[in-house]
Design a protein around this motif. Structure first.
Motif, PDB file in Angstrom:
ATOM      1  N   UNK A  67      57.130  20.678 -32.630  1.00 47.81           N
ATOM      2  CA  UNK A  67      57.538  20.298 -31.270  1.00 47.81           C
ATOM      3  C   UNK A  67      58.817  19.464 -31.264  1.00 47.81           C
ATOM      4  N   UNK A  68      58.965  18.569 -32.237  1.00 39.73           N
ATOM      5  CA  UNK A  68      60.069  17.599 -32.179  1.00 39.73           C
ATOM      6  C   UNK A  68      61.283  17.989 -33.005  1.00 39.73           C
ATOM      7  N   UNK A  69      61.156  18.999 -33.866  1.00 36.98           N
ATOM      8  CA  UNK A  69      62.290  19.391 -34.700  1.00 36.98           C
ATOM      9  C   UNK A  69      62.812  20.771 -34.317  1.00 36.98           C
ATOM     10  N   UNK A  70      64.082  21.004 -34.618  1.00 37.83           N
ATOM     11  CA  UNK A  70      64.736  22.260 -34.243  1.00 37.83           C
ATOM     12  C   UNK A  70      64.466  23.386 -35.237  1.00 37.83           C
ATOM     13  N   UNK A  71      64.284  23.068 -36.496  1.00 38.06           N
ATOM     14  CA  UNK A  71      64.087  24.085 -37.526  1.00 38.06           C
ATOM     15  C   UNK A  71      62.618  24.522 -37.552  1.00 38.06           C
ATOM     16  N   UNK A  82      63.464  20.602 -45.911  1.00 34.56           N
ATOM     17  CA  UNK A  82      64.218  21.357 -44.917  1.00 34.56           C
ATOM     18  C   UNK A  82      65.091  20.403 -44.096  1.00 34.56           C
ATOM     19  N   UNK A  83      66.357  20.769 -43.944  1.00 37.15           N
ATOM     20  CA  UNK A  83      67.252  20.017 -43.065  1.00 37.15           C
ATOM     21  C   UNK A  83      66.953  20.418 -41.627  1.00 37.15           C
ATOM     22  N   UNK A  84      66.895  19.438 -40.725  1.00 38.77           N
ATOM     23  CA  UNK A  84      66.524  19.717 -39.347  1.00 38.77           C
ATOM     24  C   UNK A  84      67.096  18.627 -38.447  1.00 38.77           C
ATOM     25  N   UNK A  97      67.667  14.967 -39.734  1.00 42.08           N
ATOM     26  CA  UNK A  97      66.619  14.501 -40.645  1.00 42.08           C
ATOM     27  C   UNK A  97      66.388  15.511 -41.764  1.00 42.08           C
ATOM     28  N   UNK A  98      65.620  15.084 -42.748  1.00 42.30           N
ATOM     29  CA  UNK A  98      65.071  16.011 -43.741  1.00 42.30           C
ATOM     30  C   UNK A  98      63.551  15.951 -43.634  1.00 42.30           C
ATOM     31  N   UNK A  99      62.930  17.117 -43.570  1.00 47.23           N
ATOM     32  CA  UNK A  99      61.469  17.233 -43.493  1.00 47.23           C
ATOM     33  C   UNK A  99      60.948  17.695 -44.847  1.00 47.23           C
ATOM     34  N   UNK A 100      60.050  16.917 -45.443  1.00 49.68           N
ATOM     35  CA  UNK A 100      59.408  17.270 -46.711  1.00 49.68           C
ATOM     36  C   UNK A 100      57.966  17.703 -46.437  1.00 49.68           C
ATOM     37  N   UNK A 108      56.702  14.425 -44.645  1.00 52.23           N
ATOM     38  CA  UNK A 108      57.515  13.211 -44.698  1.00 52.23           C
ATOM     39  C   UNK A 108      58.838  13.498 -44.006  1.00 52.23           C
ATOM     40  N   UNK A 109      59.180  12.691 -43.004  1.00 51.82           N
ATOM     41  CA  UNK A 109      60.451  12.822 -42.312  1.00 51.82           C
ATOM     42  C   UNK A 109      61.361  11.677 -42.750  1.00 51.82           C
TER      43      UNK A 109
END
Length: 362
Positions: A67-71, A82-84, A97-100, A108-109
């Motif tokens: 919901x909150x990230x574009x990727x 993932x870069x987002x 951000x980076x999402x792990x 982990x954001x």
């Protein structure tokens, strides 16, 4: 000012210190250009413990992240990153951000230090009605970025984790320098290769000392935030607050590749961004190189061949590896084609420049 586990070490080493995002951080040690070239040619260590870390956990974790990230976070397997970005409701970006994907139902954001409070509030606000488990772990996590072509060789001496088996934008958690539960991530903000290490703050000095002992043969050095900025700019990487912010859309910023309009992903402001991608935008973030001598700076006007203002510089510097002025800036789309000649207006003089495809570093 806030401190990191390494603040006293930076001061003892004679670093030039300055406030950044509320932290007392090293800007440079022996000079930005020399530190920049150390990372490009060897190995350098950045203290980036000021960065923010937010855990999203539980059965509803993926739903909130989507919901909150574009990727498309559903495409990240466990052990991958993932870069987002967080899109806002008005077409801009709350943060990049980076999402792990740490383990099943646990993400982990990693967020920008200056945006931590805003990002934490954003996650909490949009978690209402979803009910994922949120944890702001920023004060319980330290981070070092070990970057450069010789970084892997140095790091491998301190862990049994096979670093060759960790692809780009992937990670493993294991023992490092005798310290448990260290996230070893094949990521970075320099374009020079290397890894980022996440660990509990109490292990900070032990890991720092082990790194600098192990890296002596490679001439390992500490690197300040000044060179971090020039390194990322040479790669054409965006800096939040300069190149992207609450008023710039990911489509305008060339981040359409991290904005995924997949079925079932109803992220914030999706409809407006989808319309932008379909119909186009009036301005684009472009990279440029100067032909004339000079240094482009944030805020300088960008003009067309007729002298009309068509945009503005968001980031600029003298490239330490190319010895020419380079930069990023938003330019009217009808003047944004690669190869287009433009001018950078410096004190009423228009310096010749050309729009190019990054990176600037060859």
């Amino acid at each position: 000012m806030k401190t990191t586990p390494f603040t006293d070490v930076h001061i003892a080493l004679g670093a030039k210190m300055h406030e950044f995002a509320g932290y007392n951080m090293p800007i440079e040690y022996e000079g930005i250009i020399e530190e920049h070239l150390t990372v490009c040619n060897g190995v350098g260590v950045f203290d980036v413990s000021h960065m923010g870390e937010i855990w999203i956990k539980g059965p509803k974790a993926l739903e909130l992240v989507q919901k909150i990230t574009s990727n498309d976070a559903s495409a990240i397997g466990v052990g991958k990153a993932q870069y987002s970005c967080f899109p806002n409701e008005t077409g801009g970006i709350v943060d990049d951000i980076i999402v792990y994907h740490y383990e099943d139902d646990k993400y982990l954001l990693v967020v920008n230090a200056a945006n931590l409070d805003k990002d934490w509030a954003w996650c909490q606000k949009h978690n209402e009605g979803i009910g994922a488990e949120l944890e702001n772990a920023s004060d319980n996590m330290a981070q070092l970025a070990v970057q450069g072509p010789k970084a892997k060789e140095v790091l491998q001496r301190l862990t049994k984790v096979n670093l060759d088996a960790i692809p780009y934008y992937c990670f493993e958690t294991g023992e490092f320098a005798g310290c448990p539960d260290v996230i070893i991530s094949n990521t970075g903000y320099t374009g020079a290769g290397g890894f980022e290490l996440y660990f509990y703050p109490q292990y900070g000095l032990k890991i720092w000392e082990a790194l600098f002992e192990a890296g002596k043969p490679e001439g390992i050095k500490p690197i300040g935030l000044g060179a971090r900025d020039t390194l990322r700019l040479e790669m054409g990487f965006c800096l939040y607050g300069n190149d992207i912010d609450e008023t710039t859309s990911p489509i305008e910023a060339g981040l359409g590749w991290i904005t995924k309009f997949v079925d079932g992903k109803n992220f914030i402001n999706r409809a407006a961004l989808e319309k932008q991608k379909k119909e186009g935008v009036e301005r684009k973030l472009c990279a440029f190189e100067l032909q004339d001598k000079g240094i482009p700076r944030h805020g300088y006007d960008i003009v067309c061949s007729k002298g009309e203002v068509i945009g503005h510089v968001t980031s600029g510097t003298m490239s330490p590896t190319r010895k020419i002025g380079v930069g990023l800036g938003y330019i009217r789309t009808d003047h944004s084609k690669i190869g287009t000649e433009i001018g950078i207006r410096v004190r009423n003089r228009d310096l010749k420049a050309t729009i190019v495809k990054p990176p600037f570093r060859k």
